[in-house]
Design an enzyme around this catalytic site. Structure first.
Site, PDB file in Angstrom:
ATOM      1  N   LYS A  78       0.831  -1.201   0.000  1.00 16.49           N
ATOM      2  CA  LYS A  78       0.000   0.000   0.000  1.00 16.49           C
ATOM      3  C   LYS A  78       0.877   1.268   0.000  1.00 16.49           C
ATOM      4  O   LYS A  78       2.091   1.174  -0.026  1.00 16.49           O
ATOM      5  CB  LYS A  78      -0.955  -0.025   1.194  1.00 16.49           C
ATOM      6  CG  LYS A  78      -1.831  -1.295   1.240  1.00 16.49           C
ATOM      7  CD  LYS A  78      -2.877  -1.341   0.130  1.00 16.49           C
ATOM      8  CE  LYS A  78      -3.508  -2.697  -0.067  1.00 16.49           C
ATOM      9  NZ  LYS A  78      -4.324  -3.205   1.002  1.00 16.49           N
TER      10      LYS A  78
HETATM   11  C1  LIG Z   1      -5.243  -4.258   1.464  1.00 21.44           C
HETATM   12  C2  LIG Z   1      -6.724  -4.187   1.483  1.00 21.44           C
HETATM   13  C3  LIG Z   1      -7.494  -4.562   2.598  1.00 21.44           C
HETATM   14  C4  LIG Z   1      -6.941  -5.251   3.799  1.00 21.44           C
HETATM   15  O1  LIG Z   1      -5.810  -4.758   4.311  1.00 21.44           O
HETATM   16  P1  LIG Z   1      -4.812  -5.686   5.160  1.00 21.44           P
HETATM   17  O2  LIG Z   1      -3.977  -4.655   5.830  1.00 21.44           O
HETATM   18  O3  LIG Z   1      -4.056  -6.525   4.183  1.00 21.44           O
HETATM   19  O4  LIG Z   1      -5.623  -6.480   6.101  1.00 21.44           O
HETATM   20  C5  LIG Z   1      -8.850  -4.351   2.543  1.00 21.44           C
HETATM   21  N1  LIG Z   1      -9.449  -3.850   1.466  1.00 21.44           N
HETATM   22  C6  LIG Z   1      -8.758  -3.512   0.364  1.00 21.44           C
HETATM   23  C7  LIG Z   1      -9.493  -2.952  -0.804  1.00 21.44           C
HETATM   24  C8  LIG Z   1      -7.375  -3.680   0.341  1.00 21.44           C
HETATM   25  O5  LIG Z   1      -6.691  -3.389  -0.766  1.00 21.44           O
END
Ligand SMILES: *Cc1c(COP(=O)(O)O)cnc(C)c1O
Length: 389
Positions: free
Chosen positions: A196
Site C-alpha cells: 500500500k
Molecule cells: C489491502 C486491502 C485490505 C486489507 O488490508 P490488510 O492490511 O491486508 O488487512 C482491505 N481492502 C482492500 C481494498 C485492500 O486493498
C-alpha cells in the site's frame, strides 16, 4: 511481490524484476524503529496515540483507531456501526475479500453490488437495487485509488439509516469534489501492508469524526476492555472491565514509529504515483487493445494500482504470462469476491454482478510504485504491446 529482491541479486543481462508494488524503507524509518525498540514501550505506549492523531489529521479526520491490519480496521468499523446478525452490508463485487469478510465476522450478510465498467467503482445504480429494509451499511471501496461516488451513495443511505464505511485502503491522499479520503464516510479504513501507499509492515487504521465510535473501536481492538495497560499504570490501578467481546487487534509502538516516519513522506509518494500514472497514460495511448481505467473529472486519483482493460480478442491470461516471462510483475485486482468458494457455499454465484464478472476477465494491473522511472514505464509499455499482439 514487494519483498522479492531485485537488481543486484539477478543476472547482469536480465533486467530486474519489476514488481507490481514496492515499499520504501529509509534511514529515517530504521532510526524511528530503533528508538521505539529501546524506549521501554514496545506496545500500548505513547506512539500509538501519536500515530493515530497524526494520520487522522493528515486525512482531515478528528480521530483514529490504529490496528494491526486494514482488515481489522474494517472489522472495528462494522462493530462501531452496530452491524450484527440479520443485517445486510452492500459491498462491491470487485474488491479484496476483506471488504466483505468484515461483515461476515459480525454475523451479517454481504450483498454484492455491481461496479461501473470503466472505473470498477461500486455502481450507485446497482446499490439502489440491492437496498432492503435489512441494509445496515454500504462499503464504498476506492478501487485502485479513485474515490467512489460518495454523494450518490450518501443520497441513497441518508434517509434509510444506512451507514457508509469507506474501504479507503487503496486511496490515502485521493480527493473527491475537493474533500480528501478519510472525510467522506462515517468511518474510513486504511491499510499499511507493504504494497500500500505507506507501511507499518502489517497495520491499519480506522478514522472518523465520531468520538464515540472512535472510542468504541479502540476498546474493541483491546479485547473489549475499558482501559489499557498504560492508563492503568498511570492511575496506579489494577481493575478493569471487559465490556464486550473484542479482539487483540493492537498495533505495537514499534510499528507506529515506522508509521509516523513513513507518514512524513506520504504526500510525496502520492505525487510520485501520479507522475508514474501520467507516463503510463502517454505511453499506452498508442496501444489500440489496451485501455486504462477512467478517472472521473471530479476526483483526484491516488494510484495505488494502475489497471488497464484489454480488448475482448486479447487472451488476458496469456498476456499476463508473457509479461511475467519478461520480468514484469503484472497482477489481477480482482476476481469477483462472490465467486470464491466460500461465498459460493453461502449461496452467491455467477449472474449477481454481470459487469464485474465480465470486466474482471479483461483487466491487468501494471507495476506502480513511487520509485519507478520513465524507462521502467516504457519497458512495461513495450512488453505489453508484445504481450497483447
Ligand atoms: C489491502 C486491502 C485490505 C486489507 O488490508 P490488510 O492490511 O491486508 O488487512 C482491505 N481492502 C482492500 C481494498 C485492500 O486493498
Amino acid at each position: 511481490m514487494p519483498d522479492r529482491p531485485t537488481s543486484e541479486s539477478e543476472g547482469a543481462t536480465e533486467p530486474a524484476f519489476l514488481p507490481y508494488g514496492k515499499q520504501e524503507i529509509a534511514d529515517a524509518d530504521i532510526k524511528a524503529v530503533v528508538e521505539a525498540l529501546v524506549s521501554g514501550w514496545l506496545t500500548t505506549g505513547p506512539r500509538v496515540a501519536e500515530f493515530e492523531q497524526a494520520f487522522a489529521a493528515h486525512c482531515g479526520a478528528r480521530e483514529g483507531a490504529a490496528v494491526n491490519s486494514g482488515t481489522a480496521a474494517l472489522h472495528c468499523a462494522m462493530r462501531a456501526i452496530g452491524v450484527a446478525e440479520g443485517d445486510e452490508v452492500i459491498v462491491p463485487a470487485i474488491t479484496f475479500a476483506a471488504s466483505a469478510n468484515a461483515a461476515v465476522y459480525e454475523g451479517a450478510a454481504p450483498v454484492f453490488a455491481d461496479v461501473e465498467a470503466d472505473t470498477l467503482l461500486i455502481d450507485p445504480v446497482s446499490v439502489a437495487m440491492k437496498i432492503t429494509p435489512r441494509t445496515k451499511a454500504i462499503v464504498a471501496v476506492d478501487y485502485g485509488g479513485q474515490p467512489a461516488d460518495y454523494d450518490a451513495l450518501r443520497d441513497l443511505a441518508k434517509d434509510r439509516g444506512i451507514a457508509i464505511i469507506a474501504d479507503a485502503c487503496h486511496a490515502p491522499g485521493a480527493i473527491y469534489k475537493g474533500r480528501s479520503t478519510g472525510t467522506l464516510a462515517d468511518i474510513s479504513c486504511f491499510s499499511f501492508h507493504p504494497v500500500k501507499h505507506m507501511t507499518t509492515c502489517e497495520g491499519g487504521m480506522a478514522v472518523t469524526d465520531n468520538a464515540k465510535m472512535a472510542a468504541h473501536m479502540r476498546r474493541f481492538r483491546n479485547h473489549g476492555i475499558d482501559s489499557d495497560h498504560r492508563s492503568r499504570e498511570a492511575q496506579g490501578a489494577h481493575a478493569y472491565d471487559m465490556v464486550e467481546l473484542g479482539y487483540n487487534y493492537r498495533l505495537p509502538d514499534v510499528q507506529c514509529a515506522l508509521g509516523l516516519a513513513q507518514l512524513a513522506r506520504l504526500t510525496g509518494w502520492v505525487a510520485a504515483r501520479r507522475r508514474v500514472a501520467g507516463w503510463y497514460d502517454a505511453a499506452l495511448a498508442g496501444l489500440a487493445d489496451v485501455t486504462p481505467l477512467k478517472t472521473h473529472g471530479d476526483r483526484t486519483h491516488a494510484h495505488h494500482l494502475y489497471v488497464v482493460k484489454l480488448a475482448n480478442h486479447v487472451d488476458r491470461d496469456q498476456a499476463f504470462a508473457r509479461l511475467r516471462a519478461e520480468g514484469i510483475g503484472a497482477n489481477v485486482h480482482y476476481a469477483p469476491v462472490h465467486l470464491h468458494s466460500f461465498y459460493r457455499r453461502r449461496g452467491h454465484g455467477p449472474g449477481l454482478a454481470p459487469v464485474a464478472e465480465a470486466v474482471s476477465k479483461r483487466i491487468l494491473t501494471l507495476p506502480m510504485f513511487p520509485a519507478m522511472n520513465q524507462a521502467d514505464v516504457a519497458r512495461v509499455a513495450d512488453a505489453l504491446q508484445r504481450a497483447t499482439a
